[in-house]
Scaffold this motif. Sequence first.
Motif, PDB file in Angstrom:
ATOM      1  N   LEU A 261      33.763-103.272 -18.692  1.00 29.61           N
ATOM      2  CA  LEU A 261      34.867-103.827 -17.907  1.00 29.61           C
ATOM      3  C   LEU A 261      34.576-105.269 -17.511  1.00 29.61           C
ATOM      4  N   LEU A 262      33.372-105.535 -17.035  1.00 27.45           N
ATOM      5  CA  LEU A 262      33.005-106.898 -16.636  1.00 27.45           C
ATOM      6  C   LEU A 262      33.044-107.848 -17.832  1.00 27.45           C
ATOM      7  N   ASN A 263      32.578-107.394 -18.981  1.00 22.33           N
ATOM      8  CA  ASN A 263      32.612-108.214 -20.185  1.00 22.33           C
ATOM      9  C   ASN A 263      34.053-108.570 -20.549  1.00 22.33           C
ATOM     10  N   ASP A 264      34.953-107.594 -20.502  1.00 20.78           N
ATOM     11  CA  ASP A 264      36.355-107.857 -20.816  1.00 20.78           C
ATOM     12  C   ASP A 264      36.995-108.784 -19.782  1.00 20.78           C
ATOM     13  N   LEU A 265      36.619-108.626 -18.518  1.00 16.49           N
ATOM     14  CA  LEU A 265      37.173-109.505 -17.484  1.00 16.49           C
ATOM     15  C   LEU A 265      36.730-110.950 -17.692  1.00 16.49           C
TER      16      LEU A 265
ATOM     17  N   GLY B 212      36.341-127.197 -25.380  1.00 15.90           N
ATOM     18  CA  GLY B 212      36.119-126.520 -26.652  1.00 15.90           C
ATOM     19  C   GLY B 212      34.671-126.119 -26.844  1.00 15.90           C
ATOM     20  N   ILE B 213      33.750-126.949 -26.385  1.00 17.06           N
ATOM     21  CA  ILE B 213      32.326-126.614 -26.481  1.00 17.06           C
ATOM     22  C   ILE B 213      31.996-125.423 -25.580  1.00 17.06           C
ATOM     23  N   ILE B 214      32.600-125.375 -24.402  1.00 17.09           N
ATOM     24  CA  ILE B 214      32.419-124.212 -23.522  1.00 17.09           C
ATOM     25  C   ILE B 214      32.891-122.950 -24.240  1.00 17.09           C
ATOM     26  N   THR B 215      34.044-123.030 -24.877  1.00 15.99           N
ATOM     27  CA  THR B 215      34.574-121.891 -25.616  1.00 15.99           C
ATOM     28  C   THR B 215      33.674-121.523 -26.786  1.00 15.99           C
ATOM     29  N   LEU B 216      33.173-122.518 -27.505  1.00 16.11           N
ATOM     30  CA  LEU B 216      32.290-122.269 -28.642  1.00 16.11           C
ATOM     31  C   LEU B 216      31.020-121.540 -28.200  1.00 16.11           C
ATOM     32  N   VAL B 217      30.393-122.015 -27.140  1.00 15.98           N
ATOM     33  CA  VAL B 217      29.159-121.382 -26.662  1.00 15.98           C
ATOM     34  C   VAL B 217      29.442-119.955 -26.201  1.00 15.98           C
ATOM     35  N   PHE B 218      30.522-119.779 -25.491  1.00 17.31           N
ATOM     36  CA  PHE B 218      30.883-118.449 -25.015  1.00 17.31           C
ATOM     37  C   PHE B 218      31.119-117.494 -26.187  1.00 17.31           C
TER      38      PHE B 218
ATOM     39  N   SER C 141      38.672-112.720 -20.231  1.00 20.70           N
ATOM     40  CA  SER C 141      40.011-113.104 -19.779  1.00 20.70           C
ATOM     41  C   SER C 141      39.978-114.234 -18.766  1.00 20.70           C
ATOM     42  N   VAL C 142      38.931-114.281 -17.945  1.00 26.66           N
ATOM     43  CA  VAL C 142      38.878-115.250 -16.850  1.00 26.66           C
ATOM     44  C   VAL C 142      38.559-116.655 -17.353  1.00 26.66           C
ATOM     45  N   ILE C 143      37.647-116.772 -18.289  1.00 20.64           N
ATOM     46  CA  ILE C 143      37.225-118.104 -18.725  1.00 20.64           C
ATOM     47  C   ILE C 143      38.399-118.934 -19.254  1.00 20.64           C
TER      48      ILE C 143
END
Length: 86
Positions: free
Chosen positions: A29-33, A57-63, A36-38
């Motif tokens: 649940l925490l992983n799915d949240l 975009g780099i934040i998204t890439l790393v995530f 969605s939150v980022i």
Amino acid sequence: MKATNSTSATLTATQTVYPILFAISLSHLLNDLIQSVIPAVYPLLKTNYALNFTQIGIITLVFQLTASILQPFVGSYTDKNPTPGH
């Protein structure tokens, strides 16, 4: 005597361990949240930290890399080295 020990071990192995099941469910649940939150806070990150779209975009890439690449390695490791009861 041995039959009693093997029978009790079999019964223990077939019982559902609810605390572990709930811990796995909560982690999922925490992983799915987080997934969605980022993206939802991108406008706040852009405004508050004066980020441009490349930095976001780099934040998204790393995530996504940690979610997509690290997860199979962790899963493979835990499949090969199970530690039930710990």
